[in-house]
Design a protein around this motif. Structure first.
Motif, PDB file in Angstrom:
ATOM      1  N   ILE A 132       0.838  -1.207   0.000  1.00  0.00           N
ATOM      2  CA  ILE A 132       0.000   0.000   0.000  1.00  0.00           C
ATOM      3  C   ILE A 132       0.873   1.257   0.000  1.00  0.00           C
ATOM      4  O   ILE A 132       0.581   2.229  -0.703  1.00  0.00           O
ATOM      5  CB  ILE A 132      -0.966  -0.026   1.201  1.00  0.00           C
ATOM      6  N   GLU A 133       1.960   1.244   0.746  1.00  0.00           N
ATOM      7  CA  GLU A 133       2.863   2.395   0.755  1.00  0.00           C
ATOM      8  C   GLU A 133       3.497   2.625  -0.613  1.00  0.00           C
ATOM      9  O   GLU A 133       3.758   3.766  -1.015  1.00  0.00           O
ATOM     10  CB  GLU A 133       3.969   2.184   1.800  1.00  0.00           C
ATOM     11  N   ALA A 134       3.761   1.541  -1.340  1.00  0.00           N
ATOM     12  CA  ALA A 134       4.425   1.649  -2.637  1.00  0.00           C
ATOM     13  C   ALA A 134       3.468   2.042  -3.763  1.00  0.00           C
ATOM     14  O   ALA A 134       3.918   2.392  -4.862  1.00  0.00           O
ATOM     15  CB  ALA A 134       5.102   0.323  -2.996  1.00  0.00           C
ATOM     16  N   TRP A 135       2.169   2.003  -3.512  1.00  0.00           N
ATOM     17  CA  TRP A 135       1.180   2.287  -4.554  1.00  0.00           C
ATOM     18  C   TRP A 135       1.273   3.731  -5.033  1.00  0.00           C
ATOM     19  O   TRP A 135       1.237   4.664  -4.235  1.00  0.00           O
ATOM     20  CB  TRP A 135      -0.219   2.006  -4.025  1.00  0.00           C
ATOM     21  N   ASP A 136       1.404   3.914  -6.345  1.00  0.00           N
ATOM     22  CA  ASP A 136       1.468   5.246  -6.948  1.00  0.00           C
ATOM     23  C   ASP A 136       0.557   5.257  -8.172  1.00  0.00           C
ATOM     24  O   ASP A 136       0.950   4.814  -9.250  1.00  0.00           O
ATOM     25  CB  ASP A 136       2.902   5.584  -7.358  1.00  0.00           C
ATOM     26  N   PRO A 137      -0.667   5.766  -8.039  1.00  0.00           N
ATOM     27  CA  PRO A 137      -1.616   5.729  -9.149  1.00  0.00           C
ATOM     28  C   PRO A 137      -1.207   6.584 -10.340  1.00  0.00           C
ATOM     29  O   PRO A 137      -1.730   6.405 -11.442  1.00  0.00           O
ATOM     30  CB  PRO A 137      -2.914   6.244  -8.525  1.00  0.00           C
ATOM     31  N   ASP A 138      -0.266   7.495 -10.146  1.00  0.00           N
ATOM     32  CA  ASP A 138       0.182   8.322 -11.261  1.00  0.00           C
ATOM     33  C   ASP A 138       1.049   7.544 -12.250  1.00  0.00           C
ATOM     34  O   ASP A 138       1.093   7.876 -13.435  1.00  0.00           O
ATOM     35  CB  ASP A 138       0.959   9.538 -10.743  1.00  0.00           C
ATOM     36  N   THR A 139       1.737   6.540 -11.758  1.00  0.00           N
ATOM     37  CA  THR A 139       2.643   5.779 -12.625  1.00  0.00           C
ATOM     38  C   THR A 139       2.233   4.327 -12.806  1.00  0.00           C
ATOM     39  O   THR A 139       2.825   3.616 -13.623  1.00  0.00           O
ATOM     40  CB  THR A 139       4.071   5.784 -12.049  1.00  0.00           C
ATOM     41  N   THR A 140       1.216   3.884 -12.061  1.00  0.00           N
ATOM     42  CA  THR A 140       0.905   2.461 -11.994  1.00  0.00           C
ATOM     43  C   THR A 140      -0.596   2.232 -12.108  1.00  0.00           C
ATOM     44  O   THR A 140      -1.380   2.925 -11.465  1.00  0.00           O
ATOM     45  CB  THR A 140       1.399   1.874 -10.647  1.00  0.00           C
ATOM     46  N   ASP A 141      -0.981   1.248 -12.935  1.00  0.00           N
ATOM     47  CA  ASP A 141      -2.384   0.815 -12.986  1.00  0.00           C
ATOM     48  C   ASP A 141      -2.619  -0.399 -12.091  1.00  0.00           C
ATOM     49  O   ASP A 141      -3.685  -0.548 -11.502  1.00  0.00           O
ATOM     50  CB  ASP A 141      -2.788   0.460 -14.415  1.00  0.00           C
ATOM     51  N   ILE A 142      -1.616  -1.284 -12.001  1.00  0.00           N
ATOM     52  CA  ILE A 142      -1.702  -2.475 -11.170  1.00  0.00           C
ATOM     53  C   ILE A 142      -0.347  -2.678 -10.507  1.00  0.00           C
ATOM     54  O   ILE A 142       0.691  -2.601 -11.158  1.00  0.00           O
ATOM     55  CB  ILE A 142      -2.052  -3.735 -11.996  1.00  0.00           C
ATOM     56  N   LEU A 143      -0.374  -2.928  -9.201  1.00  0.00           N
ATOM     57  CA  LEU A 143       0.847  -3.221  -8.455  1.00  0.00           C
ATOM     58  C   LEU A 143       0.724  -4.615  -7.868  1.00  0.00           C
ATOM     59  O   LEU A 143      -0.221  -4.908  -7.121  1.00  0.00           O
ATOM     60  CB  LEU A 143       1.052  -2.194  -7.338  1.00  0.00           C
ATOM     61  N   LEU A 144       1.665  -5.497  -8.212  1.00  0.00           N
ATOM     62  CA  LEU A 144       1.645  -6.880  -7.753  1.00  0.00           C
ATOM     63  C   LEU A 144       2.698  -7.115  -6.686  1.00  0.00           C
ATOM     64  O   LEU A 144       3.810  -6.589  -6.774  1.00  0.00           O
ATOM     65  CB  LEU A 144       1.944  -7.844  -8.916  1.00  0.00           C
ATOM     66  N   LEU A 145       2.355  -7.916  -5.698  1.00  0.00           N
ATOM     67  CA  LEU A 145       3.355  -8.461  -4.799  1.00  0.00           C
ATOM     68  C   LEU A 145       3.957  -9.679  -5.498  1.00  0.00           C
ATOM     69  O   LEU A 145       3.227 -10.590  -5.914  1.00  0.00           O
ATOM     70  CB  LEU A 145       2.718  -8.867  -3.472  1.00  0.00           C
ATOM     71  N   VAL A 146       5.270  -9.672  -5.687  1.00  0.00           N
ATOM     72  CA  VAL A 146       5.933 -10.773  -6.387  1.00  0.00           C
ATOM     73  C   VAL A 146       6.994 -11.383  -5.477  1.00  0.00           C
ATOM     74  O   VAL A 146       7.605 -10.692  -4.659  1.00  0.00           O
ATOM     75  CB  VAL A 146       6.561 -10.321  -7.719  1.00  0.00           C
ATOM     76  N   ALA A 147       7.184 -12.691  -5.631  1.00  0.00           N
ATOM     77  CA  ALA A 147       8.148 -13.412  -4.796  1.00  0.00           C
ATOM     78  C   ALA A 147       9.254 -13.987  -5.664  1.00  0.00           C
ATOM     79  O   ALA A 147       9.003 -14.423  -6.791  1.00  0.00           O
ATOM     80  CB  ALA A 147       7.440 -14.524  -4.036  1.00  0.00           C
ATOM     81  N   PRO A 148      10.474 -14.016  -5.160  1.00  0.00           N
ATOM     82  CA  PRO A 148      11.566 -14.655  -5.915  1.00  0.00           C
ATOM     83  C   PRO A 148      11.307 -16.158  -6.041  1.00  0.00           C
ATOM     84  O   PRO A 148      11.031 -16.831  -5.044  1.00  0.00           O
ATOM     85  CB  PRO A 148      12.808 -14.378  -5.063  1.00  0.00           C
ATOM     86  N   THR A 149      11.400 -16.675  -7.244  1.00  0.00           N
ATOM     87  CA  THR A 149      11.173 -18.104  -7.437  1.00  0.00           C
ATOM     88  C   THR A 149      12.230 -18.928  -6.708  1.00  0.00           C
ATOM     89  O   THR A 149      11.946 -20.025  -6.214  1.00  0.00           O
ATOM     90  CB  THR A 149      11.188 -18.461  -8.930  1.00  0.00           C
ATOM     91  N   ALA A 150      13.443 -18.413  -6.620  1.00  0.00           N
ATOM     92  CA  ALA A 150      14.550 -19.183  -6.058  1.00  0.00           C
ATOM     93  C   ALA A 150      14.369 -19.485  -4.577  1.00  0.00           C
ATOM     94  O   ALA A 150      14.878 -20.498  -4.082  1.00  0.00           O
ATOM     95  CB  ALA A 150      15.868 -18.441  -6.274  1.00  0.00           C
TER      96      ALA A 150
END
Length: 248
Positions: A132-150
């Motif tokens: 939520i802190e990282a959300w920036d609607p000016d530059t982003t339409d969708i923000l995903l939480l992603v995990a390293p596969t390794a």
């Protein structure tokens, strides 16, 4: 700054809980996958408790497979978030169609989408708050939480995304291996659903569109993502939770 002035405050979520859970059979022949317990708590309660801790006040939960069991369980929850059931007994709408059916619940404000089986060990700071802190609607339409596969436990796939230095995501190509997998939590804008199919469709349609606009971004999960897609994976995840508790 008041809550009304804080652009980072997101208070509504959609929890995807209508799937058939085929890979979890035979457990899910008689129990919805979101009610499968990991570390003494149903998967959906892990998700809803993290939503509450992250400031989510209202969560829309869709139901389809064994819907009566799902509704009964949700009825007995107390405290935040407030639960609103989106009934999909008539038809399974997939991830995108399920959210679209309830899109009016979110007005014009961005909202969080959870896969009900998303499960991870937190790092020093809760990941939903970081998202939520990282959300920036000016530059982003969708923000995903992603995990390293390794470092993800129980995952043996080829990954989903590449991520550049600015957090922009792109799909891996065929016969390629990508370093990040979607961890099952995202922030989306409701207007993205305006020009989408009626009936079933996947959220990957919206991910594709955002990639073409360079407006799909990712935030790397802090902690460890635990894949709980099969009965065997549950045992491995619970062992990892126990190990983590001993370390703490």
């Amino acid at each position: 700054m008041s809550d009304e002035q804080n652009p980072k405050k997101i208070t509504r979520a959609f929890v995807l809980a209508a799937g058939l859970g085929k890979r979890m059979r035979p457990i899910t022949a008689t129990l919805p996958k979101p009610l499968v317990e990991v570390a003494g708590k149903a998967l959906i309660d892990h998700a809803l408790d993290r939503a509450a801790a992250g400031g989510i006040e209202t969560a829309v939960v869709n139901v389809h497979w064994l819907a009566d069991l799902m509704e009964g369980h949700l009825t007995h929850r107390t405290g935040a978030p407030e639960i609103v059931v989106s009934d999909e007994r008539d038809a399974l709408l997939e991830t995108g169609g399920g959210v679209k059916r309830a899109i009016d619940r979110f007005g014009h404000e961005p909202f969080v989408v959870f896969n009900s089986d998303s499960f991870w060990l937190e790092g020093p700071r809760p990941n939903l708050g970081r998202l939520i802190e990282a959300w920036d609607p000016d530059t982003t339409d969708i923000l995903l939480l992603v995990a390293p596969t390794a470092t993800s436990l129980g995952y043996d796939g080829a990954g989903d995304f590449y991520m550049d230095a600015d957090g922009r995501l792109s799909w891996r190509g065929e016969r390629e291996v990508a370093p990040f997998i979607y961890a099952g939590v995202a922030i989306l804008k409701p207007e993205l659903f305006a020009d989408t199919p009626e009936g079933p469709f996947s959220l990957t349609l919206l991910f594709d569109r955002a990639i073409r606009r360079n407006r799909l971004k990712g935030l790397r999960l802090d902690g460890q993502w635990l894949h709980v897609g099969t009965p065997e994976a549950i045992q491995a995840a619970e062992a990892r939770v126990r190990d983590s508790a001993r370390i703490v």
